[in-house]
Design a protein around this motif. Structure first.
Motif, PDB file in Angstrom:
ATOM      1  N   GLN A  12      -3.604  -3.860  -2.133  1.00  0.00           N
ATOM      2  CA  GLN A  12      -2.473  -4.598  -2.726  1.00  0.00           C
ATOM      3  C   GLN A  12      -1.534  -3.651  -3.460  1.00  0.00           C
ATOM      4  O   GLN A  12      -0.306  -3.809  -3.409  1.00  0.00           O
ATOM      5  CB  GLN A  12      -2.994  -5.671  -3.702  1.00  0.00           C
ATOM      6  N   LEU A  13      -2.083  -2.647  -4.119  1.00  0.00           N
ATOM      7  CA  LEU A  13      -1.242  -1.682  -4.836  1.00  0.00           C
ATOM      8  C   LEU A  13      -0.429  -0.837  -3.847  1.00  0.00           C
ATOM      9  O   LEU A  13       0.763  -0.547  -4.106  1.00  0.00           O
ATOM     10  CB  LEU A  13      -2.127  -0.767  -5.693  1.00  0.00           C
ATOM     11  N   ARG A  26       0.678  -1.728  -1.020  1.00  0.00           N
ATOM     12  CA  ARG A  26       1.692  -2.560  -0.372  1.00  0.00           C
ATOM     13  C   ARG A  26       2.890  -2.864  -1.264  1.00  0.00           C
ATOM     14  O   ARG A  26       3.892  -3.388  -0.794  1.00  0.00           O
ATOM     15  CB  ARG A  26       1.046  -3.870   0.086  1.00  0.00           C
ATOM     16  N   LYS A  27       2.762  -2.543  -2.535  1.00  0.00           N
ATOM     17  CA  LYS A  27       3.871  -2.845  -3.456  1.00  0.00           C
ATOM     18  C   LYS A  27       5.012  -1.841  -3.285  1.00  0.00           C
ATOM     19  O   LYS A  27       4.787  -0.697  -2.972  1.00  0.00           O
ATOM     20  CB  LYS A  27       3.366  -2.820  -4.905  1.00  0.00           C
TER      21      LYS A  27
END
Length: 204
Positions: free
Chosen positions: A200-201, A203-204
């Motif tokens: 998730q990190l 993809r930011k």
């Protein structure tokens, strides 16, 4: 109950405790471990530094959480959660509870959904799920300070096919039909949590 069985259970807990402590899975004396010993449970004593090893790290309780013999040692504050798992998942022979940053983050991110699903990851095979593009959903319960309520809520979501429960902003409970299996389940869940957070990190 044979003395040899009790000593073997304590030795198992000592080895697991040392392993998990090296991974920093017991911050601030948190976490607890147990294994079945015939009709009783060997469990970590409350308030101990789990990075250290002493002759008073473990004690025996019955399946209601009461010490089997008189002792000044206090069972883990969450002993009732262990006994609920043993009483409801009859094949369980070991229950491990740890606190990590990754499992806390995942439990908070998906706490409102009451569960989080992982799919298509190789480590799902650690739960004996071998289907193509397999998935597993681990339930999440709220972090009740009242331990009997927490144990009751965990009891409601137990699924023998999913050997783990997350407590929101608290930690994870896992179990298995042996200490080896419970350790495998815990390692697999923690890998999935860590992978998910890092993905998730990225993809930011």
């Amino acid at each position: 109950m044979r003395i040899e069985s009790i000593q073997q259970a304590f030795d198992t807990l000592r080895n697991v405790k040392s392993d998990f402590a090296r991974r920093d899975w017991f911050p601030g004396t948190s976490g607890n471990l147990s294994v079945r010993v015939e009709e009783a449970v060997a469990i970590t004593a409350s308030g101990k530094d789990k990075a250290a090893s002493t002759p008073e790290d473990f004690l025996l309780v019955d399946l209601t959480g009461r010490p089997v013999t008189p002792t000044h040692l206090k069972p883990s504050a969450e002993t009732l959660v262990h006994t609920v798992i043993y009483n409801k998942v009859l094949e369980s022979q070991a229950v491990f509870h740890v606190h990590t940053v990754a499992n806390n983050l995942v439990s908070e991110l998906y706490g409102d959904d009451r569960g989080v699903t992982f799919q298509g990851q190789e480590l799902i095979k650690a739960f004996n799920i071998w289907e193509e593009n397999a998935s597993i959903t681990i339930p999440i319960v709220e972090n009740f300070a009242h331990i009997p309520t927490l144990a009751e809520e965990i009891g409601k979501v137990l699924d023998p096919r999913v050997p783990g429960v997350l407590i929101r902003n608290h930690g994870i409970y896992v179990w298995g039909d042996s200490a080896f299996a419970a350790k495998r389940h815990l390692e697999a869940f923690e890998f999935l949590f860590d992978y998910h957070i890092k993905l998730q990190l990225l993809r930011k």
